[in-house]
Design an enzyme around this catalytic site. Structure first.
Site, PDB file in Angstrom:
ATOM      1  N   SER A 112       0.809  -1.210   0.000  1.00  0.00           N
ATOM      2  CA  SER A 112       0.000   0.000   0.000  1.00  0.00           C
ATOM      3  C   SER A 112       0.852   1.275   0.000  1.00  0.00           C
ATOM      4  CB  SER A 112      -0.940  -0.053   1.202  1.00  0.00           C
ATOM      5  OG  SER A 112      -1.983   0.864   1.063  1.00  0.00           O
ATOM      6  N   ASP A 152      -2.147   6.377  -3.529  1.00  0.00           N
ATOM      7  CA  ASP A 152      -1.034   5.703  -2.866  1.00  0.00           C
ATOM      8  C   ASP A 152      -0.541   4.568  -3.764  1.00  0.00           C
ATOM      9  OD1 ASP A 152      -3.129   3.926  -2.482  1.00  0.00           O
ATOM     10  OD2 ASP A 152      -2.511   3.343  -0.477  1.00  0.00           O
ATOM     11  N   ASP A 184      -0.894   1.387  -4.073  1.00  0.00           N
ATOM     12  CA  ASP A 184      -1.785   0.405  -4.713  1.00  0.00           C
ATOM     13  C   ASP A 184      -3.112   1.031  -5.121  1.00  0.00           C
ATOM     14  OD1 ASP A 184      -2.807   0.631  -2.117  1.00  0.00           O
ATOM     15  OD2 ASP A 184      -3.384  -1.461  -1.983  1.00  0.00           O
ATOM     16  N   ASP A 211      -5.630   2.401  -3.642  1.00  0.00           N
ATOM     17  CA  ASP A 211      -6.925   2.213  -2.965  1.00  0.00           C
ATOM     18  C   ASP A 211      -7.255   3.387  -2.052  1.00  0.00           C
ATOM     19  OD1 ASP A 211      -5.137   1.685  -0.927  1.00  0.00           O
ATOM     20  OD2 ASP A 211      -5.989  -0.256  -0.368  1.00  0.00           O
TER      21      ASP A 211
END
Length: 450
Positions: free
Chosen positions: A104, A245, A247, A249
């Site tokens: 993440s 960010d 990833d 999400d």
């Protein structure tokens, strides 16, 4: 609930090539999850795997593939794709399981494994515990016969498919033409798909954080370092800045003046718009204990409620599903719009903000501050080992702080589920009291952790 050995608040996460983020653990996750999600019938079983742009993805991905194929599961590899894209494609391809390899918003040196069920939702604590139990028992008896090994294939059009899904969430009668948008992709999983989706919807797109090299994910860019986005917005005189960010999400936004808009304000903006259009469900919004008291008061003034959960987007999602809510998220910018997605999606949340912006004909700065935040302070205290929150002195300081804030504010103190940190948050109308309380608790925790 039993203590989990591998899984934290968001999958398995840690420093790459150190336990638990080793190739060996990834292999065992593949074998165990493959065993758990294979039904007893004779059909081929399928797992899909996406990743972000970290160097260690090249180590984790083949280890997972080896685990899944060894128990007879077929594998489809997506390459770099946002976490919500993997969730969507798990459902779209009717896979038995989806896997995202990402840590993440963490630095490149960390990595993680997130798992999605066939419905595209993150696995429950119970399912993760079942996987852990299988990982720690002999897996040899689960090995497939040589003729029954899984097959592996790379899927080349998954990014194009995700772009089309994302574009379909934007109101059909609207276009982004005439808008200049800065998008910072954190050198992460959305470096191709997010700018392309905005461009295809008509915007003039200024792209930053789109040159991943395995090491620069989240490095001085993206939602955890919004300064790069703010600078570009001012430099190019953009209408809005969007930072994702690693990833993709979660997101943060900044207005045309470069002022940052956090997840609480974004939730307030979307919820108010959806409530006006009578598409908001559940009678309010689901957020975590970290969301500002100002958001709660803003919603209450509109006859809406704020339901709080523990930290972690899957706990938000679980409550949303139970209560029939379609807007939820975290102050950090992890926003879930369940009409469109089964998990947090920074791009989809940004598109909803852009839709409100386009319809309002106002600058972003006029929409950015939906409510006046209550003074809130967050401090993280790193600790080497032990359990500082079980220390008697820390307990006493916490009890006293609770008493002082009673009725006028909130206090949340917890151990991070992904790093060795104690997170301390206090908020109240009296800013001086907030600072005092944080200082005292942080001091006690540091002393206990020494």
């Amino acid at each position: 609930m039993s203590k989990r050995a591998y899984f934290g608040t968001d999958g398995i996460r840690g420093e790459a090539n150190r336990h638990p983020m080793t190739a060996e653990v990834a292999l065992r996750v593949g074998m165990a999850a493959g065993k758990l999600f294979k039904s007893k019938d004779d059909r081929r079983h399928l797992v899909v795997i996406g990743k972000d742009t970290r160097l260690s993805g090249y180590m984790i991905e083949p280890a997972l593939v080896a685990g899944f194929t060894s128990v007879g599961m077929d594998v489809r590899l997506f390459g770099p794709l946002p976490t919500p894209g993997v969730a969507m494609m798990t459902r779209s391809l009717r896979a038995d399981l989806g896997v995202m390899i990402s840590a993440s918003h963490n630095a490149f040196s960390d990595n993680g494994i997130k798992l999605f069920g066939p419905d595209g939702y993150k696995l429950s604590d119970e399912k993760e515990l079942e996987i852990e139990a299988l990982m720690d028992e002999g897996l040899q008896q689960n090995l497939a016969a040589p003729s029954a090994l899984g097959r592996v294939q790379r899927i080349d059009d998954c990014q194009a498919r995700y772009i089309e899904i994302a574009k379909a969430t934007f109101p059909r009668r609207l276009s982004l033409s005439g808008m200049r948008i800065v998008i910072d992709c954190a050198n992460g999983a959305a470096y191709k798909v997010a700018p392309e989706a905005l461009h295809e919807l008509g915007a003039e797109v200024i792209r930053i954080g789109i040159s991943p090299n395995g090491f620069n994910i989240n490095e001085e860019c993206g939602s955890t370092h919004p300064a790069a986005m703010q600078k570009a917005v001012k430099e190019y005189r953009a209408d809005i800045g969007i930072a994702l960010d690693g990833d993709a999400d979660r997101l943060v936004i900044c207005d045309e003046k470069g002022n940052v808009v956090d997840g609480d304000q974004i939730m307030a903006l979307i919820a108010a718009d959806w409530a006006r259009r009578e598409t908001l469900r559940g009678g309010g919004v689901v957020a975590t204990v970290m969301s500002n008291l100002g958001l709660e008061r803003f919603l209450a003034a509109k006859g809406l409620k704020l339901e709080r959960t523990q930290v972690g987007d899957r706990y938000v999602m679980a409550r949303m599903r139970e209560g029939g809510f379609n807007v939820g998220g975290e102050q950090s910018g992890h926003l879930i719009l369940s009409d469109f997605s089964t998990t947090g999606d920074g791009l989809l949340a940004a598109l909803q903000v852009l839709a409100v912006l386009k319809k309002s004909d106002k600058p972003m700065s006029a929409l950015a501050r939906q409510f006046e935040p209550v003074p809130q302070k967050l401090e993280n205290v790193r600790f080497a080992g032990g359990k500082p929150l079980e220390n008697e002195n820390v307990k006493a300081v916490l009890a006293e702080a609770e008493q002082r804030l009673n009725g006028s504010g909130r206090l949340v103190v917890r151990a991070s589920g992904t790093e060795p940190l104690i997170r301390i948050m206090a908020e109240a109308d009296d800013e001086k009291l907030v600072n005092q309380v944080i200082k005292e608790i942080a001091g006690a925790v540091k002393k206990a952790a020494a």
